[in-house]
Design a protein around this motif. Structure first.
Motif, PDB file in Angstrom:
ATOM      1  N   GLN A  46       0.813  -1.217   0.000  1.00  0.00           N
ATOM      2  CA  GLN A  46       0.000   0.000   0.000  1.00  0.00           C
ATOM      3  C   GLN A  46       0.844   1.265   0.000  1.00  0.00           C
ATOM      4  O   GLN A  46       0.410   2.305  -0.497  1.00  0.00           O
ATOM      5  CB  GLN A  46      -0.932   0.006   1.213  1.00  0.00           C
ATOM      6  CG  GLN A  46      -2.040  -1.031   1.145  1.00  0.00           C
ATOM      7  CD  GLN A  46      -3.018  -0.899   2.298  1.00  0.00           C
ATOM      8  OE1 GLN A  46      -2.784  -0.169   3.249  1.00  0.00           O
ATOM      9  NE2 GLN A  46      -4.124  -1.622   2.219  1.00  0.00           N
ATOM     10  N   LYS A  49       0.484   3.190  -5.438  1.00  0.00           N
ATOM     11  CA  LYS A  49      -0.041   4.235  -6.310  1.00  0.00           C
ATOM     12  C   LYS A  49       1.059   5.034  -7.030  1.00  0.00           C
ATOM     13  O   LYS A  49       0.758   5.993  -7.734  1.00  0.00           O
ATOM     14  CB  LYS A  49      -0.927   5.183  -5.499  1.00  0.00           C
ATOM     15  CG  LYS A  49      -2.185   4.524  -4.950  1.00  0.00           C
ATOM     16  CD  LYS A  49      -3.041   5.516  -4.188  1.00  0.00           C
ATOM     17  CE  LYS A  49      -4.353   4.880  -3.750  1.00  0.00           C
ATOM     18  NZ  LYS A  49      -4.161   3.761  -2.842  1.00  0.00           N
ATOM     19  N   LYS A  61      -0.136  11.550 -11.871  1.00  0.00           N
ATOM     20  CA  LYS A  61      -0.060  11.363 -10.426  1.00  0.00           C
ATOM     21  C   LYS A  61      -0.629  12.575  -9.690  1.00  0.00           C
ATOM     22  O   LYS A  61      -1.343  12.425  -8.685  1.00  0.00           O
ATOM     23  CB  LYS A  61       1.374  11.127  -9.981  1.00  0.00           C
ATOM     24  CG  LYS A  61       1.519  10.862  -8.472  1.00  0.00           C
ATOM     25  CD  LYS A  61       2.939  10.556  -8.099  1.00  0.00           C
ATOM     26  CE  LYS A  61       3.046  10.183  -6.610  1.00  0.00           C
ATOM     27  NZ  LYS A  61       2.687  11.312  -5.742  1.00  0.00           N
ATOM     28  N   GLN A  64      -4.371  12.397  -9.894  1.00  0.00           N
ATOM     29  CA  GLN A  64      -4.876  11.337  -9.019  1.00  0.00           C
ATOM     30  C   GLN A  64      -4.794  11.738  -7.553  1.00  0.00           C
ATOM     31  O   GLN A  64      -5.718  11.473  -6.780  1.00  0.00           O
ATOM     32  CB  GLN A  64      -4.082  10.053  -9.263  1.00  0.00           C
ATOM     33  CG  GLN A  64      -4.355   9.404 -10.613  1.00  0.00           C
ATOM     34  CD  GLN A  64      -3.466   8.217 -10.879  1.00  0.00           C
ATOM     35  OE1 GLN A  64      -2.378   8.100 -10.299  1.00  0.00           O
ATOM     36  NE2 GLN A  64      -3.891   7.328 -11.763  1.00  0.00           N
ATOM     37  N   ASP A  65      -3.680  12.388  -7.175  1.00  0.00           N
ATOM     38  CA  ASP A  65      -3.535  12.842  -5.782  1.00  0.00           C
ATOM     39  C   ASP A  65      -4.599  13.877  -5.440  1.00  0.00           C
ATOM     40  O   ASP A  65      -5.173  13.860  -4.337  1.00  0.00           O
ATOM     41  CB  ASP A  65      -2.140  13.435  -5.561  1.00  0.00           C
ATOM     42  CG  ASP A  65      -1.050  12.374  -5.564  1.00  0.00           C
ATOM     43  OD1 ASP A  65      -1.379  11.188  -5.453  1.00  0.00           O
ATOM     44  OD2 ASP A  65       0.139  12.743  -5.684  1.00  0.00           O
ATOM     45  N   LEU A  83      -7.523  14.174  -6.880  1.00  0.00           N
ATOM     46  CA  LEU A  83      -8.820  13.489  -6.822  1.00  0.00           C
ATOM     47  C   LEU A  83      -8.991  12.755  -5.496  1.00  0.00           C
ATOM     48  O   LEU A  83     -10.060  12.826  -4.879  1.00  0.00           O
ATOM     49  CB  LEU A  83      -8.933  12.505  -7.988  1.00  0.00           C
ATOM     50  CG  LEU A  83     -10.250  11.719  -8.085  1.00  0.00           C
ATOM     51  CD1 LEU A  83     -11.429  12.659  -8.229  1.00  0.00           C
ATOM     52  CD2 LEU A  83     -10.201  10.750  -9.263  1.00  0.00           C
ATOM     53  N   ARG A  84      -7.928  12.071  -5.035  1.00  0.00           N
ATOM     54  CA  ARG A  84      -8.010  11.385  -3.743  1.00  0.00           C
ATOM     55  C   ARG A  84      -8.226  12.374  -2.610  1.00  0.00           C
ATOM     56  O   ARG A  84      -8.996  12.123  -1.676  1.00  0.00           O
ATOM     57  CB  ARG A  84      -6.737  10.561  -3.503  1.00  0.00           C
ATOM     58  CG  ARG A  84      -6.725   9.228  -4.210  1.00  0.00           C
ATOM     59  CD  ARG A  84      -5.603   8.342  -3.704  1.00  0.00           C
ATOM     60  NE  ARG A  84      -4.311   8.847  -4.122  1.00  0.00           N
ATOM     61  CZ  ARG A  84      -3.702   8.490  -5.257  1.00  0.00           C
ATOM     62  NH1 ARG A  84      -4.294   7.655  -6.079  1.00  0.00           N
ATOM     63  NH2 ARG A  84      -2.523   8.964  -5.553  1.00  0.00           N
ATOM     64  N   LYS A  85      -7.546  13.529  -2.700  1.00  0.00           N
ATOM     65  CA  LYS A  85      -7.701  14.554  -1.674  1.00  0.00           C
ATOM     66  C   LYS A  85      -9.137  15.076  -1.640  1.00  0.00           C
ATOM     67  O   LYS A  85      -9.725  15.238  -0.561  1.00  0.00           O
ATOM     68  CB  LYS A  85      -6.726  15.708  -1.936  1.00  0.00           C
ATOM     69  CG  LYS A  85      -6.786  16.817  -0.915  1.00  0.00           C
ATOM     70  CD  LYS A  85      -5.788  17.920  -1.245  1.00  0.00           C
ATOM     71  CE  LYS A  85      -5.891  19.078  -0.258  1.00  0.00           C
ATOM     72  NZ  LYS A  85      -4.934  20.166  -0.610  1.00  0.00           N
ATOM     73  N   ASN A 108     -11.789  13.505  -2.694  1.00  0.00           N
ATOM     74  CA  ASN A 108     -12.658  12.438  -2.206  1.00  0.00           C
ATOM     75  C   ASN A 108     -12.595  12.324  -0.687  1.00  0.00           C
ATOM     76  O   ASN A 108     -13.625  12.113  -0.029  1.00  0.00           O
ATOM     77  CB  ASN A 108     -12.261  11.105  -2.844  1.00  0.00           C
ATOM     78  CG  ASN A 108     -12.683  11.000  -4.295  1.00  0.00           C
ATOM     79  OD1 ASN A 108     -13.590  11.706  -4.736  1.00  0.00           O
ATOM     80  ND2 ASN A 108     -12.032  10.135  -5.045  1.00  0.00           N
ATOM     81  N   ASP A 109     -11.387  12.459  -0.137  1.00  0.00           N
ATOM     82  CA  ASP A 109     -11.242  12.414   1.321  1.00  0.00           C
ATOM     83  C   ASP A 109     -11.975  13.576   1.975  1.00  0.00           C
ATOM     84  O   ASP A 109     -12.637  13.411   3.013  1.00  0.00           O
ATOM     85  CB  ASP A 109      -9.762  12.451   1.709  1.00  0.00           C
ATOM     86  CG  ASP A 109      -9.029  11.168   1.351  1.00  0.00           C
ATOM     87  OD1 ASP A 109      -9.706  10.150   1.119  1.00  0.00           O
ATOM     88  OD2 ASP A 109      -7.779  11.186   1.274  1.00  0.00           O
ATOM     89  N   ARG A 167     -15.673  12.902   1.782  1.00  0.00           N
ATOM     90  CA  ARG A 167     -16.055  11.881   2.760  1.00  0.00           C
ATOM     91  C   ARG A 167     -16.118  12.466   4.164  1.00  0.00           C
ATOM     92  O   ARG A 167     -17.037  12.171   4.935  1.00  0.00           O
ATOM     93  CB  ARG A 167     -15.054  10.727   2.700  1.00  0.00           C
ATOM     94  CG  ARG A 167     -15.457   9.521   3.515  1.00  0.00           C
ATOM     95  CD  ARG A 167     -14.736   8.256   3.090  1.00  0.00           C
ATOM     96  NE  ARG A 167     -13.309   8.474   2.940  1.00  0.00           N
ATOM     97  CZ  ARG A 167     -12.663   8.428   1.772  1.00  0.00           C
ATOM     98  NH1 ARG A 167     -13.337   8.172   0.658  1.00  0.00           N
ATOM     99  NH2 ARG A 167     -11.365   8.631   1.703  1.00  0.00           N
TER     100      ARG A 167
END
Length: 220
Positions: A72, A76, A123, A126-127, A129-131, A133-134, A137
């Protein structure tokens, strides 16, 4: 802060050529000459892009790529595979092992730089987008908490209480087991409000709510 590139290449001349070009282009380059050291550096530096030679001593590129994808901490990170083996079968094996891109030797260093920059852009997106999404959430969790909580006491509000009560009644009926419901009253709260004002009464309710949360179990 310079983007960090991990170059895992056993050929010393190729390693110096590629690293020198990338460093001249403004990258921080970490170098490894075999798969074991490459994996250790990947965990140590968490690079933005990994340039991975297919033919490596100790641990070959395909095996290392699979290990990095299973971990993990490195799963990524974009991996660009470098190899003199340019057949379709070799490329498919590289992609199946988890590589994001493939560059056959010999290659032009300008093309390598272009592919590295393309990997960095992906990258970054993607970073981001993850941020997002977090953050979304966390916002949804806060909204759900606020919608179920009384803002003064921090205890669940009437709607959440009634939902939980219905759940416990249903569970009790299925298991044929009892459950407890405690009704508590605050003595002379109206008199306290009349004598000292509603702010004092609110403070008492908030304190009671805090103490209840501190002394009951999470499941209660």
């Amino acid at each position: 802060m310079k983007p960090c590139i991990l170059l895992i290449e056993d050929d010393g001349d190729m390693r110096d050529l590629v690293a020198g070009h990338l460093e001249h282009g403004g990258f921080d380059v970490q170098r490894a000459e075999d798969g074991i050291k490459g994996q250790a550096l990947a965990l140590q530096y968490s690079p933005d892009v990994i340039l991975l030679d297919l033919m490596l001593p100790k641990v070959d590129g395909l095996t290392l790529c699979q290990r990095l994808r299973r971990d993990q901490r490195t799963a990524k990170i974009p991996i660009l595979m470098l190899t003199a083996l340019g057949s379709t079968k070799d490329k498919v094996s590289g992609f199946n092992s988890g590589a994001d891109d493939y560059l056959s030797k010999p290659f032009e260093v300008v093309e390598l730089s272009a592919r590295v920059n393309a990997s960095l852009r992906i990258k970054f997106l993607q970073d981001e987008l993850r941020k997002k999404n977090d953050e979304l959430r966390d916002m949804l969790t806060q909204v759900e908490t606020l919608s179920n909580a009384d803002p003064l006491t921090g205890l669940v509000n009437r709607r959440a209480f009634e939902e939980r009560l219905a759940t416990e009644l249903s569970r009790s009926a299925r298991s044929q087991g009892p459950f407890a419901l405690v009704l508590a009253d605050v003595n002379d709260l109206k008199g306290l409000n009349d004598r000292h004002g509603h702010q004092a009464g609110d403070k008492v309710l908030a304190t009671i709510g805090s103490r209840l949360r501190a002394f009951v179990r999470e499941a209660d």
